[in-house]
Scaffold this motif. Structure first.
Motif, PDB file in Angstrom:
ATOM      1  N   THR A  40      49.861  30.091  37.395  1.00  0.00           N
ATOM      2  CA  THR A  40      50.347  31.225  36.596  1.00  0.00           C
ATOM      3  C   THR A  40      49.204  32.007  35.942  1.00  0.00           C
ATOM      4  O   THR A  40      49.438  33.087  35.402  1.00  0.00           O
ATOM      5  N   THR A  41      47.981  31.475  35.972  1.00  0.00           N
ATOM      6  CA  THR A  41      46.867  32.143  35.292  1.00  0.00           C
ATOM      7  C   THR A  41      46.140  33.148  36.181  1.00  0.00           C
ATOM      8  O   THR A  41      45.199  33.804  35.724  1.00  0.00           O
ATOM      9  N   ASP A  91      46.610  36.420  39.168  1.00  0.00           N
ATOM     10  CA  ASP A  91      47.539  37.377  39.744  1.00  0.00           C
ATOM     11  C   ASP A  91      47.761  37.074  41.219  1.00  0.00           C
ATOM     12  O   ASP A  91      46.812  36.723  41.946  1.00  0.00           O
ATOM     13  N   GLU A  92      48.973  37.231  41.668  1.00  0.00           N
ATOM     14  CA  GLU A  92      49.286  36.972  43.079  1.00  0.00           C
ATOM     15  C   GLU A  92      48.471  37.868  44.001  1.00  0.00           C
ATOM     16  O   GLU A  92      48.103  37.470  45.102  1.00  0.00           O
ATOM     17  N   LYS A  93      48.159  39.084  43.532  1.00  0.00           N
ATOM     18  CA  LYS A  93      47.393  40.013  44.363  1.00  0.00           C
ATOM     19  C   LYS A  93      45.968  39.525  44.616  1.00  0.00           C
ATOM     20  O   LYS A  93      45.287  40.019  45.530  1.00  0.00           O
ATOM     21  N   ASP A  94      45.507  38.556  43.824  1.00  0.00           N
ATOM     22  CA  ASP A  94      44.163  38.004  44.019  1.00  0.00           C
ATOM     23  C   ASP A  94      44.139  36.894  45.064  1.00  0.00           C
ATOM     24  O   ASP A  94      43.078  36.340  45.360  1.00  0.00           O
ATOM     25  N   TYR A  99      49.554  40.266  30.185  1.00  0.00           N
ATOM     26  CA  TYR A  99      49.418  40.469  31.622  1.00  0.00           C
ATOM     27  C   TYR A  99      47.971  40.586  32.087  1.00  0.00           C
ATOM     28  O   TYR A  99      47.655  40.264  33.226  1.00  0.00           O
ATOM     29  N   ASN A 147      44.105  42.328  32.934  1.00  0.00           N
ATOM     30  CA  ASN A 147      43.636  43.095  34.089  1.00  0.00           C
ATOM     31  C   ASN A 147      44.216  44.507  34.191  1.00  0.00           C
ATOM     32  O   ASN A 147      44.367  45.052  35.282  1.00  0.00           O
ATOM     33  N   SER A 148      44.538  45.110  33.065  1.00  0.00           N
ATOM     34  CA  SER A 148      44.924  46.514  33.054  1.00  0.00           C
ATOM     35  C   SER A 148      43.675  47.370  33.257  1.00  0.00           C
ATOM     36  O   SER A 148      42.641  47.120  32.630  1.00  0.00           O
ATOM     37  N   LYS A 178      46.392  35.919  31.764  1.00  0.00           N
ATOM     38  CA  LYS A 178      45.814  35.906  33.099  1.00  0.00           C
ATOM     39  C   LYS A 178      44.300  35.751  32.994  1.00  0.00           C
ATOM     40  O   LYS A 178      43.686  36.145  31.998  1.00  0.00           O
ATOM     41  N   SER A 198      39.372  39.534  34.825  1.00  0.00           N
ATOM     42  CA  SER A 198      38.800  40.001  36.088  1.00  0.00           C
ATOM     43  C   SER A 198      37.279  39.946  36.038  1.00  0.00           C
ATOM     44  O   SER A 198      36.666  40.028  34.969  1.00  0.00           O
TER      45      SER A 198
END
Length: 261
Positions: free
Chosen positions: A9-10, A12-15, A183, A185-186, A209, A212
């Motif tokens: 959960t820590t 992002d799925e996009k990573d 969330y 990483n904005s 999260k 980045s």
């Protein structure tokens, strides 16, 4: 942290790569089988339709040291799924306790003391507490109020772009910025952090999260929290999204009050 699902959960799925996503999906759907058969990496790679490198790449991203530690985390997740949770109100109690336990295992005392040292070192300068999402207004205000009562020049901010620009441009050398974000990483938040970092101001980053890579170099202290219920099979109820941040606040305040010397 004693759970693979919690660690997941820590980030992002996009990573995750396509192969890493296949591994994650396979684990979620076959967790019990993996643990009961003491599945080896060769079979896991074959069953998931990937190679060894994809599995090791996933472990590296989650900071898991080797397949043996990975197997231990999966065993813990399988055990949690099998716990027979009592009905009614005890479900909510279990959800809170489980989430706090996960954060207890994740948050390092060393990082807490690093943060306290940064705040104590302001010497008359300001500490800006900024909440990036409205749901974190409560925790940010609570921590800001606490340090204000302790004699610090604590200032509460939200994500208003113009006000943040003004505070950054008029900041002093020893000013500290504390960011609360669920969330992370904005793009806009990262841009502000880069601006603050380039001015050599200290930044404390509290997020749901992993930070980045492009902003990590500017962060003085980093706290990554478990903000989502890691196991929907063990607990399907709702937990207030501010709970992990309230726990972080209480942990920070406790050590501030009990370890000043």
């Amino acid at each position: 942290m004693r759970s693979f699902l919690s660690k997941l959960t820590t980030i992002d799925e996009k990573d995750l790569t396509i192969k890493e996503k296949k591994i994650v999906d396979y684990i979620k759907n076959h967790l019990k089988e993996i643990v009961e058969t003491n599945m080896k990496i060769e079979r896991m790679a074959q069953e998931a339709g990937t190679g060894y490198s994809a599995i090791y790449g996933l472990l590296k991203k989650l900071n898991i040291k080797g397949f043996r530690d990975f197997a231990i985390l999966l065993a813990n997740d399988a055990e949690n799924q099998e716990i027979n949770i009592a009905k009614n109100d005890e479900n909510v109690v279990f959800g809170y306790i489980n989430l706090i336990k996960q954060n207890f295992a994740l948050i390092e005392k060393r990082s807490i003391f690093e943060t306290l040292n940064v705040i104590r070192d302001v010497e008359g300068a300001r500490v800006f507490f900024c909440y990036w999402e409205n749901l974190l207004a409560g925790p940010a205000q609570e921590l800001s109020n606490f340090f204000y009562k302790e004699g610090f020049n604590a200032i509460l901010l939200d994500s208003d772009q113009e006000i943040l620009k003004d505070r950054i441009n008029s900041s002093l050398e020893k000013d500290v910025f504390v960011f609360f974000t669920r969330y992370g990483n904005s793009t806009r938040l990262n841009s502000f952090i880069e601006s603050i970092g380039e001015m050599n101001r200290k930044i404390i980053y509290v997020s749901g999260k992993v930070a980045s890579n492009n902003i990590t170099q500017y962060l003085t202290s980093i706290h990554t929290l478990i903000v989502d219920n890691p196991d929907q099979k063990a607990f399907k109820g709702h937990i207030s999204q501010s709970v992990p941040f309230n726990y972080f606040n209480d942990l920070l305040i406790y050590h501030y009050l009990n370890s000043e010397n």
